[in-house]
Design a protein around this motif. Structure first.
Motif, PDB file in Angstrom:
ATOM      1  N   SER A  77       7.275  14.965  -1.207  1.00  0.00           N
ATOM      2  CA  SER A  77       7.189  13.930  -2.236  1.00  0.00           C
ATOM      3  C   SER A  77       8.090  14.315  -3.422  1.00  0.00           C
ATOM      4  N   LEU A  78       8.153  13.440  -4.384  1.00  0.00           N
ATOM      5  CA  LEU A  78       9.104  13.618  -5.485  1.00  0.00           C
ATOM      6  C   LEU A  78       8.744  12.670  -6.613  1.00  0.00           C
ATOM      7  N   GLY A  79       9.408  12.887  -7.738  1.00  0.00           N
ATOM      8  CA  GLY A  79       9.249  11.957  -8.855  1.00  0.00           C
ATOM      9  C   GLY A  79       7.998  12.190  -9.680  1.00  0.00           C
ATOM     10  N   ALA A 112       0.806  -1.223   0.000  1.00  0.00           N
ATOM     11  CA  ALA A 112       0.000   0.000   0.000  1.00  0.00           C
ATOM     12  C   ALA A 112       0.838   1.272   0.000  1.00  0.00           C
ATOM     13  N   SER A 113       2.113   1.177   0.360  1.00  0.00           N
ATOM     14  CA  SER A 113       2.992   2.356   0.362  1.00  0.00           C
ATOM     15  C   SER A 113       4.439   1.879   0.361  1.00  0.00           C
ATOM     16  N   GLY A 114       5.339   2.828   0.179  1.00  0.00           N
ATOM     17  CA  GLY A 114       6.765   2.495   0.261  1.00  0.00           C
ATOM     18  C   GLY A 114       7.124   2.004   1.654  1.00  0.00           C
ATOM     19  N   MET A 115       6.577   2.643   2.692  1.00  0.00           N
ATOM     20  CA  MET A 115       6.893   2.225   4.055  1.00  0.00           C
ATOM     21  C   MET A 115       6.333   0.842   4.355  1.00  0.00           C
ATOM     22  N   ALA A 116       5.177   0.500   3.772  1.00  0.00           N
ATOM     23  CA  ALA A 116       4.640  -0.859   3.956  1.00  0.00           C
ATOM     24  C   ALA A 116       5.597  -1.863   3.314  1.00  0.00           C
ATOM     25  N   THR A 139      14.214   3.980  -4.943  1.00  0.00           N
ATOM     26  CA  THR A 139      13.161   4.950  -5.273  1.00  0.00           C
ATOM     27  C   THR A 139      13.684   6.115  -6.112  1.00  0.00           C
ATOM     28  N   PHE A 140      14.835   6.688  -5.721  1.00  0.00           N
ATOM     29  CA  PHE A 140      15.349   7.879  -6.418  1.00  0.00           C
ATOM     30  C   PHE A 140      15.880   7.532  -7.810  1.00  0.00           C
ATOM     31  N   SER A 141      16.434   6.332  -7.966  1.00  0.00           N
ATOM     32  CA  SER A 141      17.055   5.969  -9.250  1.00  0.00           C
ATOM     33  C   SER A 141      16.046   5.419 -10.240  1.00  0.00           C
ATOM     34  N   ALA A 181      -1.170   8.505  -6.716  1.00  0.00           N
ATOM     35  CA  ALA A 181      -1.309   7.122  -6.247  1.00  0.00           C
ATOM     36  C   ALA A 181      -0.218   6.833  -5.223  1.00  0.00           C
ATOM     37  N   THR A 182      -0.555   6.054  -4.207  1.00  0.00           N
ATOM     38  CA  THR A 182       0.399   5.679  -3.162  1.00  0.00           C
ATOM     39  C   THR A 182       0.623   4.178  -3.233  1.00  0.00           C
ATOM     40  N   GLY A 183       1.881   3.766  -3.215  1.00  0.00           N
ATOM     41  CA  GLY A 183       2.160   2.328  -3.278  1.00  0.00           C
ATOM     42  C   GLY A 183       3.615   2.034  -3.000  1.00  0.00           C
ATOM     43  N   LEU A 233      19.075   7.694   5.386  1.00  0.00           N
ATOM     44  CA  LEU A 233      17.879   7.016   4.874  1.00  0.00           C
ATOM     45  C   LEU A 233      16.703   7.979   4.898  1.00  0.00           C
ATOM     46  N   TYR A 234      15.682   7.665   4.117  1.00  0.00           N
ATOM     47  CA  TYR A 234      14.410   8.382   4.194  1.00  0.00           C
ATOM     48  C   TYR A 234      13.959   8.392   5.668  1.00  0.00           C
ATOM     49  N   GLY A 235      13.402   9.499   6.143  1.00  0.00           N
ATOM     50  CA  GLY A 235      13.050   9.675   7.555  1.00  0.00           C
ATOM     51  C   GLY A 235      12.215   8.543   8.136  1.00  0.00           C
ATOM     52  N   ALA A 289      20.541   0.088   2.345  1.00  0.00           N
ATOM     53  CA  ALA A 289      21.109   1.344   1.835  1.00  0.00           C
ATOM     54  C   ALA A 289      20.148   2.008   0.870  1.00  0.00           C
ATOM     55  N   GLU A 290      20.349   3.297   0.687  1.00  0.00           N
ATOM     56  CA  GLU A 290      19.490   4.095  -0.207  1.00  0.00           C
ATOM     57  C   GLU A 290      20.423   4.969  -1.049  1.00  0.00           C
ATOM     58  N   THR A 291      20.245   4.964  -2.354  1.00  0.00           N
ATOM     59  CA  THR A 291      21.101   5.798  -3.195  1.00  0.00           C
ATOM     60  C   THR A 291      20.364   6.189  -4.471  1.00  0.00           C
ATOM     61  N   ALA A 296       6.544   3.372  -4.645  1.00  0.00           N
ATOM     62  CA  ALA A 296       5.952   3.528  -5.984  1.00  0.00           C
ATOM     63  C   ALA A 296       5.180   4.838  -6.090  1.00  0.00           C
ATOM     64  N   THR A 297       4.988   5.468  -4.941  1.00  0.00           N
ATOM     65  CA  THR A 297       4.326   6.774  -4.868  1.00  0.00           C
ATOM     66  C   THR A 297       5.088   7.823  -5.676  1.00  0.00           C
ATOM     67  N   LYS A 298       6.371   7.575  -5.922  1.00  0.00           N
ATOM     68  CA  LYS A 298       7.243   8.590  -6.515  1.00  0.00           C
ATOM     69  C   LYS A 298       7.295   8.402  -8.047  1.00  0.00           C
TER      70      LYS A 298
HETATM   71  C1  LIG Z   1      13.526   7.012  -0.649  1.00  0.00           C
HETATM   72  C2  LIG Z   1      12.184   6.784  -0.049  1.00  0.00           C
HETATM   73  N1  LIG Z   1      11.859   5.553   0.369  1.00  0.00           N
HETATM   74  C3  LIG Z   1      10.656   5.290   0.923  1.00  0.00           C
HETATM   75  C4  LIG Z   1       9.723   6.288   1.093  1.00  0.00           C
HETATM   76  C5  LIG Z   1       8.385   5.961   1.716  1.00  0.00           C
HETATM   77  O1  LIG Z   1       7.430   5.852   0.727  1.00  0.00           O
HETATM   78  P1  LIG Z   1       5.845   6.068   0.971  1.00  0.00           P
HETATM   79  O2  LIG Z   1       5.656   7.501   1.303  1.00  0.00           O
HETATM   80  O3  LIG Z   1       5.242   5.629  -0.304  1.00  0.00           O
HETATM   81  O4  LIG Z   1       5.482   5.192   2.118  1.00  0.00           O
HETATM   82  C6  LIG Z   1      10.010   7.585   0.671  1.00  0.00           C
HETATM   83  C7  LIG Z   1       9.016   8.659   0.836  1.00  0.00           C
HETATM   84  O5  LIG Z   1       9.290   9.823   0.634  1.00  0.00           O
HETATM   85  C8  LIG Z   1      11.286   7.842   0.086  1.00  0.00           C
HETATM   86  O6  LIG Z   1      11.635   9.073  -0.329  1.00  0.00           O
END
Ligand SMILES: Cc1ncc(COP(=O)(O)O)c(C=O)c1O
Length: 404
Positions: A344-346, A94-98, A193-195, A224-226, A120-122, A161-163, A214-216
């Protein structure tokens, strides 16, 4: 539906990214001929008789049961993402955090240790600092890839990691993370997500699991949020069980159809955003109201060499630190008219935000400053508008900032 979308994914393997984005995982609906995917709004799926129900539940015969476990429209999205990331399987949320929490809860147990690299993302950072330790999972933050080795113990299970990383676009060497994890018998996870898969395919560089908001970029239109996870099937299974069966964070078929539509233009949108971001970054560099431009496509960016190696283009995200700190950032953001102030972004629309007072405001000041989030920092998610129009908007807003 007798064939699974994964079969259909493999049928289109070998095609280019733009072809996969349009065709992977889907074909006209066999029942109606509908070219666009039908929204399977059903929460439950009928079986023919008593024995057929038992066979479906035991896994002896394939078929949908209940939309929290699997849904035909959602499966098309999953198959498209598996094809684009060149992975064996995918599971949507349902979201990136899920997606991220399902990955961590599906793969980790009490007493395991996680090492997470860089900023990392907050939401992910907070998950690492609060929820996982509460479950007896030790989480260790390290500033860079070089610092990982010293933290590996017999309990180390996963590297995350996140890049490029938010908001300074710090670049981590994905292949190096993969090789460190492999030699220590750990699972490597990259938030891509960013790449997007258009710029980097972490699985091809040896990473085990890719996660996305996938929200981005994937949705790309801010409507849409995913979230989605792509990996080998043996890793996706426990993530699916934790995230869908136990936690229940399933993607709605209504959202899935928006994400499928978004994916069709992903390569075109990402490419247009990257071109615009490169153009703006070059123009911003050297401007007398700008202290620093953070964009991995500039040779002055510390991650430039690695970005060139692992990204097809340097991305659509950039940050600038303005001379004059918070007052300058306020004047600049309030002076924008085409670019919208929002997190948000993307999205296809360009968006700008002040991380210190919004996305990163909950962080302790010392941690925030260490991550490069100064009072004068502004992040821009560069959309697909005409580059010259974006520049005019930025130039006008910069003219309103006083040099102090
Ligand atoms: C890099 C990254 N990962 C994960 C998330 C979380 O995604 P969501 O907001 O779809 O839960 C975000 C949200 O900004 C993000 O920027």
């Amino acid at each position: 539906m007798t064939d699974t979308p994964f079969d259909r994914t493999h049928a289109v393997a070998g095609y280019g990214m733009r072809t996969l984005a349009v065709h992977a995982g889907q074909r006209p609906d066999p029942a109606t001929g509908a070219v666009a995917p039908p929204i399977a709004a059903a929460s439950a799926f009928a079986y023919d008789d008593f024995d057929a129900g038992a066979r479906r539940f035991s896994g002896e015969s394939p078929g949908f049961i209940y939309s929290r476990f699997a849904n035909p429209t959602v499966q098309i999205f999953e198959a498209k993402m598996a094809a684009l990331e060149n992975g064996e399987a995918a599971v949507a949320f349902a979201s990136g955090m899920a997606a991220i929490s399902a990955t961590l809860l599906g793969l980790l147990s009490t007493d395991d240790e996680v090492i997470y690299v860089g900023t990392l993302y907050g939401g992910t950072d907070s998950l690492m600092r609060t929820l996982l330790p509460r479950l007896g999972i030790r989480t260790i933050a390290v500033p860079d890839v070089q610092s990982v080795h010293a933290q590996i113990t017999s309990k180390s299970k996963l590297i995350f990691a996140e890049t490029p990383a938010n908001p300074t676009m710090a670049i981590l060497d994905v292949a190096e993370i993969a090789s460190l994890a492999r030699s220590a018998g750990m699972i490597s996870v990259v938030d891509n997500t960013f790449s997007t898969p258009c710029l980097t395919q972490p699985l091809g560089l040896g990473i085990d699991v890719v996660v996305h908001s996938a929200t981005k970029y994937i949705g790309g239109h801010g409507d849409a949020t995913g979230g989605v996870v792509i990996a080998a099937a043996r890793l996706i299974d426990p993530i699916r069980t934790a995230g869908l069966k136990h936690i229940g964070g399933c993607l709605s078929p209504h959202e899935a159809v928006m994400l499928i539509r978004g994916l069709k233009t992903l390569p075109l949108r990402v490419s247009a955003s990257c071109e615009n971001a490169q153009y703006l970054a070059e123009r911003l560099q050297g401007h007398d109201k700008i202290e620093q431009v953070y964009y991995p496509g500039l040779p002055t960016h510390p991650g430039y060499a690695v970005a060139r190696r692992q990204m097809r283009q340097p991305g659509g995200m950039l940050s600038v630190s303005l001379v004059g700190g918070r007052p300058a950032a306020r004047a600049f953001l309030d002076g924008l008219s085409l670019i919208t102030q929002a997190v948000s972004l993307g999205d296809v629309d360009s968006l700008a935000c002040h991380p210190a007072s919004t996305t990163h405001s909950a962080m302790a000041e010392a941690v925030r400053l260490q991550s490069g989030v100064t009072e004068g920092l502004v992040r821009i998610s560069v959309g697909i508008e005409d580059a010259e129009d974006l520049w005019r908007d930025i130039e006008h807003a910069l003219a309103g900032c006083r040099n102090e």
